[in-house]
Design an enzyme around this catalytic site. Structure first.
Site, PDB file in Angstrom:
ATOM      1  N   ASP A 155       0.870  -1.163   0.000  1.00 49.86           N
ATOM      2  CA  ASP A 155       0.000   0.000   0.000  1.00 49.86           C
ATOM      3  C   ASP A 155       0.926   1.237   0.000  1.00 49.86           C
ATOM      4  O   ASP A 155       2.113   1.117   0.310  1.00 49.86           O
ATOM      5  CB  ASP A 155      -0.845  -0.087   1.279  1.00 49.86           C
ATOM      6  N   ASP A 157       0.172   5.223   1.126  1.00 49.99           N
ATOM      7  CA  ASP A 157       0.104   6.099   2.301  1.00 49.99           C
ATOM      8  C   ASP A 157       0.138   5.316   3.610  1.00 49.99           C
ATOM      9  O   ASP A 157      -0.585   4.335   3.757  1.00 49.99           O
ATOM     10  CB  ASP A 157      -1.199   6.915   2.297  1.00 49.99           C
TER      11      ASP A 157
END
Ligand code: IMP
Ligand code: MG
Length: 422
Positions: A155, A157
């Protein structure tokens, strides 16, 4: 009775999405030894501490060993299509699919040494202790496995860089990503951030530090440099790094789209986003939110106005309303979506990371889930967008970019140790 029911709704129905049933259950099992053994001394003499912590350590380890056996049993039943008969499934109906076994006892010893779990007298084994033990066990299992890990997805952020920032050249996670590539492992960034421009320039800006270091790296072969991919908008836009030019190249959907995704009709996609948008507009007005709606090709977001911010409770209220509003609508029958709290904003995207990870696995040569790992920070069952990746691959749940660095460091160490074995 009415009060009881209301409390049940608030405590369970409306908050259960924030709990992880497996982790909570393990915590509850550990509370027995904590109460009976960890607190059994009442002086600070080092001999007393050592004695009671040895007791606690042994009993915690036994519990992890027993859970390890339950997972092993569940894993072998799954292979025979008998997963519903597993004792673990009986105890925890929401338990998901295991793509590997989990050496939980060994992982416990490692995290116990780091986090002083059995030396603690006043703070019981916590959610984070258990989460980190599960993470260690997962990377150990992948390193031990005869089927080598072939793909690691991240992922963006909070996992690779702080919320809303960019992946800078000096970020220590890059050294570890280079280490994965050097070992012949594909690396994918599977992010919600959705930019449809085929030039990939927004992703190049976001991930520039990584892309540049990969291209300039002296110990990677040209083939390894091409093994970086970016899946944007959860599962909507795929790019591959050209290690020579340093550019992200657009990959045509026909080369990676899964058959079930190809069934999502353009009209149905826009219809679902229209509904999400109208729910958000209603909520902005109804809740007096200092926010606006941002519409994209494959997503719609509720984002704060410049200089404003939304509190966690407001964001969660919006997510849950979007989730429920869309779920009950006919439009969600024809298209998959995910609604999540991005930390400072809320998004409804078409598809989810299960499709993102599966598409990458397919594109890179039908990589099985048990040879694939997703690292992310959002694993609550509703309103969190890494959760669905659990359906497609092994996962590691981090709480910060620093933890990503730590777990990768551990993973690379185990990979090297397992290769040194005869
Ligand atoms: P992730 O953690 O890498 O999955 O990125 C999530 C963040 O990306 C969200 O919190 C948003 O701020 C941002 N974002 C930008 N564009 C989009 C989009 O189209 N859909 C969802 N999130 C987006
Ligand atoms: Mg994230």
């Amino acid at each position: 009775m009415q009060t009881e029911l209301t409390r049940y709704r608030v405590e369970y129905a409306l908050k259960s999405h924030r709990r992880d049933e497996f982790i909570e259950w393990i915590k509850s099992l550990l509370s027995g030894p904590f109460v009976l053994h960890a607190a059994s001394f009442n002086s600070f003499k080092s001999g007393d501490i050592a004695k009671s912590s040895t007791q606690a350590r042994r009993r915690y380890a036994e519990i992890f060993y027993d859970i390890e056996k339950l997972v092993e049993d569940q894993y072998s039943l799954q292979a025979r299509g008998l997963q519903d008969q597993g004792r673990l499934k009986l105890l925890l109906p929401s338990i998901g699919w295991f793509f590997t076994e989990l050496p939980l006892e060994r992982a416990f010893y490692i995290q116990d040494d780091r986090r002083s779990i059995s030396q603690r007298r006043l703070v019981s084994p916590s959610f984070n202790d258990v989460r980190r033990i599960l993470n260690t066990a997962q990377v150990m299992a992948l390193s031990d496995s005869k089927a080598p890990v072939r793909l690691v997805t991240f992922d963006g952020d909070v996992t690779l860089y702080p919320d809303g920032s960019n992946l800078l050249q000096e970020n220590p996670v890059i050294d570890h990503i280079l280490g994965l590539l050097q070992r012949g492992i594909y690396v994918g960034i599977v992010t919600a951030a959705g930019y449809s421009a085929k030039s990939g320039e927004m992703y190049m800006e976001r991930l520039g530090g990584l892309l540049q270091r990969v291209c300039e790296c002296e110990f990677l072969t040209s083939e390894q440099k091409n093994n970086v991919t970016v899946m944007g908008g959860e599962c909507n836009f795929l790019f591959r790094l050209n290690g020579q030019t340093g550019l992200l190249e657009w990959v045509e959907p026909k080369d990676w789209l899964l058959p079930e995704m190809a069934e999502w009709e353009p009209d149905a996609i826009q219809g679902l986003l229209d509904l999400a948008e109208s729910i958000m507009i209603t909520l902005i007005a109804g809740m007096n939110l200092n926010a606006k709606v941002v519409r994209k090709e494959r997503g719609v977001g509720l984002v704060p106005l410049p200089g404003q911010s939304l509190c966690r409770e407001e964001l969660e209220e919006v997510v849950l309303n979007c989730q429920r509003g869309l779920e009950v609508s006919k439009r969600a029958e024809k298209v998959n979506f995910c609604a999540f709290n991005g930390g400072s904003d809320v998004w409804v995207d078409i598809g989810d990371k299960r499709y993102g990870v599966r598409s990458l696995q397919k594109f890179l040569g039908d990589i099985p889930a048990g040879q694939s790992l997703h690292v992310g920070d959002q694993f609550a069952s509703i309103g969190a967008n890494d959760y669905k990746a659990r359906l497609a691959s092994c996962t590691v749940w981090v709480a910060s970019p620093e933890e990503t660095v730590e777990i990768l460091h551990e993973f690379l160490k185990y990979l090297d140790e397992s290769h040194r074995l005869p």
